[in-house]
Design an enzyme around this catalytic site. Structure first.
Site, PDB file in Angstrom:
ATOM      1  CB  ILE A 158      -0.929   0.026   1.232  1.00 41.07           C
ATOM      2  CG1 ILE A 158      -1.792  -1.235   1.270  1.00 41.07           C
ATOM      3  CG2 ILE A 158      -1.812   1.272   1.204  1.00 41.07           C
ATOM      4  CD1 ILE A 158      -2.507  -1.438   2.578  1.00 41.07           C
ATOM      5  N   GLY A 188       8.915   4.057   1.958  1.00 39.05           N
ATOM      6  CA  GLY A 188       8.078   3.547   3.048  1.00 39.05           C
ATOM      7  C   GLY A 188       6.612   3.429   2.687  1.00 39.05           C
ATOM      8  CB  SER A 189       3.890   2.745   2.074  1.00 38.18           C
ATOM      9  OG  SER A 189       2.528   3.091   2.029  1.00 38.18           O
ATOM     10  NE  ARG A 190      -1.985  -0.806   6.367  1.00 40.26           N
ATOM     11  CZ  ARG A 190      -3.226  -0.376   6.482  1.00 40.26           C
ATOM     12  NH1 ARG A 190      -3.471   0.876   6.823  1.00 40.26           N
ATOM     13  NH2 ARG A 190      -4.241  -1.164   6.240  1.00 40.26           N
TER      14      ARG A 190
END
EC number: 4.1.1.65
Length: 220
Positions: A158, A188-190
């Site tokens: 995501i 970055g992120s999820r």
């Protein structure tokens, strides 16, 4: 430790630009040593910050077919039962890992198996911890059929407000090795993992994870 392929071109051109900026300031501001040194120091700091985003450490590949390993470095921010409607069409336990800009950004397969389903979705760029981010942000969805048990695990990359570049290196039918690289999220992120309801969860909220090293769950 190596530099990931996703960062090599960016780092090269950053080096060229920053070197050019420092050369130009030396030509335009002769004798201004304090200012020139500050510009040089700022250039070095900026370059090192971006450089660490693209580090790619070598890890020993795990070999435990019962365990589901973390697909990313980061922090566990969600552990909950959720309905997965894109492909599995059933209730699952969702484990979400938030990747900050200081984490390694390589994404690794939680288990060994075959990519049964893969789809990329363009979308929004809400902050990664927003509840709707899993379904409305730019994302990719991958389902891996476990080579030993046949269990299906869904992994979702995501993008967030800062991370706007999801990269993936798999397609349907590809084999994956537990701990092997399948993608990358720039800055970055999820990453979400959906495991069966009867899986034993081995992490807690706020636990730190290492991709391909930290076990998230144990399959029955």
């Amino acid at each position: 430790m190596t530099i990931h392929k996703e960062g090599r071109q960016l780092l090269f051109w950053m080096l060229v630009v920053l070197a050019g900026v420092n050369f130009a300031t030396h030509q335009l501001m002769p004798g201004q040593d304090t200012v020139l040194n500050l510009i040089l120091l700022a250039s070095i700091i900026i370059y090192l910050l971006v450089l660490q985003f693209f580090r790619n450490p070598t890890i020993p590949l795990p070999e435990d077919e019962q365990l589901v390993y973390a697909p990313a470095d980061g922090k566990v921010v969600v552990i909950e039962e959720a309905q997965e409607d894109e492909y599995l069409k059933e209730r699952r336990k969702q484990i979400s890992i938030f990747m900050s800009p200081v984490n390694v950004h390589v994404n690794r397969s939680p288990v060994s198996g075959i990519v049964e389903y893969f789809k990329y979705h363009p979308g929004k760029y809400m902050v990664a911890w927003h509840p709707k981010a899993s379904y409305e942000n730019e994302r990719s969805t991958m389902v891996v059929k476990h080579s030993k048990t046949g269990v299906q695990l869904l992994v979702r990359q995501i993008a967030g407000a800062v991370a706007r570049r999801i990269k993936y290196y798999v397609k349907e039918g590809d084999p994956l090795v537990q701990g092997g690289e399948f993608g990358f999220i720039k800055f970055g992120s999820r990453v979400d993992v959906f495991v069966p309801l009867d899986a034993e969860i081995l992490v807690n909220i706020d636990d730190k994870t290492k991709g391909g090293i930290t076990p998230l769950a144990r399959l029955k």
